[in-house]
Design an enzyme around this catalytic site. Sequence first.
Site, PDB file in Angstrom:
ATOM      1  N   LYS A  33       0.833  -1.202   0.000  1.00 39.68           N
ATOM      2  CA  LYS A  33       0.000   0.000   0.000  1.00 39.68           C
ATOM      3  C   LYS A  33       0.872   1.258   0.000  1.00 39.68           C
ATOM      4  O   LYS A  33       2.082   1.183   0.264  1.00 39.68           O
ATOM      5  CB  LYS A  33      -0.928  -0.047   1.224  1.00 39.68           C
ATOM      6  CG  LYS A  33      -1.907  -1.235   1.180  1.00 39.68           C
ATOM      7  CD  LYS A  33      -2.865  -1.228   2.355  1.00 39.68           C
ATOM      8  CE  LYS A  33      -3.825  -2.422   2.261  1.00 39.68           C
ATOM      9  NZ  LYS A  33      -4.838  -2.414   3.356  1.00 39.68           N
ATOM     10  N   HIS A  37      -1.601  -5.830   1.143  1.00 35.25           N
ATOM     11  CA  HIS A  37      -2.824  -6.552   0.800  1.00 35.25           C
ATOM     12  C   HIS A  37      -2.461  -7.906   0.216  1.00 35.25           C
ATOM     13  O   HIS A  37      -1.471  -8.020  -0.495  1.00 35.25           O
ATOM     14  CB  HIS A  37      -3.635  -5.775  -0.260  1.00 35.25           C
ATOM     15  CG  HIS A  37      -4.751  -6.595  -0.858  1.00 35.25           C
ATOM     16  ND1 HIS A  37      -5.981  -6.710  -0.256  1.00 35.25           N
ATOM     17  CD2 HIS A  37      -4.805  -7.375  -1.977  1.00 35.25           C
ATOM     18  CE1 HIS A  37      -6.751  -7.513  -0.986  1.00 35.25           C
ATOM     19  NE2 HIS A  37      -6.061  -7.932  -2.037  1.00 35.25           N
TER      20      HIS A  37
HETATM   21  P1  DAT Z   1      -7.504  -7.525   4.804  1.00 37.01           P
HETATM   22  O1  DAT Z   1      -6.766  -6.354   4.218  1.00 37.01           O
HETATM   23  O2  DAT Z   1      -6.728  -8.193   5.911  1.00 37.01           O
HETATM   24  O3  DAT Z   1      -7.974  -8.504   3.772  1.00 37.01           O
HETATM   25  P2  DAT Z   1     -10.267  -6.642   5.003  1.00 37.01           P
HETATM   26  O4  DAT Z   1     -10.466  -7.223   3.642  1.00 37.01           O
HETATM   27  O5  DAT Z   1     -11.205  -7.019   6.078  1.00 37.01           O
HETATM   28  O6  DAT Z   1      -8.798  -6.962   5.547  1.00 37.01           O
HETATM   29  O7  DAT Z   1     -10.250  -5.051   4.925  1.00 37.01           O
HETATM   30  C1  DAT Z   1      -9.657  -4.396   3.827  1.00 37.01           C
HETATM   31  C2  DAT Z   1      -8.949  -3.163   4.325  1.00 37.01           C
HETATM   32  O8  DAT Z   1      -9.897  -2.250   4.877  1.00 37.01           O
HETATM   33  C3  DAT Z   1      -7.947  -3.402   5.446  1.00 37.01           C
HETATM   34  O9  DAT Z   1      -6.704  -3.851   4.983  1.00 37.01           O
HETATM   35  C4  DAT Z   1      -7.857  -2.047   6.069  1.00 37.01           C
HETATM   36  C5  DAT Z   1      -9.279  -1.527   5.940  1.00 37.01           C
HETATM   37  N1  DAT Z   1     -10.020  -1.790   7.181  1.00 37.01           N
HETATM   38  C6  DAT Z   1     -10.584  -2.957   7.550  1.00 37.01           C
HETATM   39  N2  DAT Z   1     -11.177  -2.858   8.746  1.00 37.01           N
HETATM   40  C7  DAT Z   1     -10.986  -1.577   9.136  1.00 37.01           C
HETATM   41  C8  DAT Z   1     -11.368  -0.821  10.281  1.00 37.01           C
HETATM   42  N3  DAT Z   1     -12.059  -1.382  11.286  1.00 37.01           N
HETATM   43  N4  DAT Z   1     -10.997   0.485  10.334  1.00 37.01           N
HETATM   44  C9  DAT Z   1     -10.304   1.048   9.327  1.00 37.01           C
HETATM   45  N5  DAT Z   1      -9.923   0.410   8.228  1.00 37.01           N
HETATM   46  C10 DAT Z   1     -10.254  -0.884   8.135  1.00 37.01           C
HETATM   47 MG    MG Z   2      -9.523  -8.584   2.379  1.00 34.21          MG
END
Ligand code: DAT
Ligand code: MG
Length: 152
Positions: free
Chosen positions: A11, A118
């Site tokens: 990122k 990611h």
């Molecule tokens: P990952 O990146 O582990 O696959 P995800 O798909 O659940 O996680 O979420 C995508 C992205 O969104 C994550 O890398 C960062 C952001 N994100 C997720 N949950 C968040 C939160 N509670 N507050 C802020 N950003 C968040």
């Molecule tokens: Mg994800």
Amino acid sequence: TTFERTLVFVKPEGVHRGLVSNIMGRWERRGFTLVACKLVKPSYELVRQHYNYMSERPFYDGLCEHMSESGPVLAMVWQGRDVIKTSRLMIGATNPLTAAPGTVRGDLAVHVGRNVVHASDGVIGAATEIQLWFRDEEIAQMDSAKNPWLYD
Ligand code: DAT
Ligand code: MG
């Protein structure tokens, strides 16, 4: 399978912090094969599509703005046996507070909104995301000479 592929990207915060080689090196050392790689500033539309499953979450707009406006992203496709699942283990939990030391997030990040990396989270996600970020001709068709030393 041996030729499973996944999308991994560093990122903007990871690029700005100079963490690219550290992160790429982990996949290389683990035994995976790099088949595509580019430094790109993704469009707002691409990022919104990529994180579409998050569109109802309060942080969605901020996340998409950060990803498309903060600077370039290093997008990669890695290939190898079980690379999708292994990459998820290598990046660690979404929230760096709970990411295990030894993982990218557990070693290099402190906050969920700047969690540095990611990786696709399943077979369907990987295929969809690779198509979204790369054109076919940007992806090398290669087997790796190291494979006999990685797999029996
Ligand atoms: P990952 O990146 O582990 O696959 P995800 O798909 O659940 O996680 O979420 C995508 C992205 O969104 C994550 O890398 C960062 C952001 N994100 C997720 N949950 C968040 C939160 N509670 N507050 C802020 N950003 C968040
Ligand atoms: Mg994800």
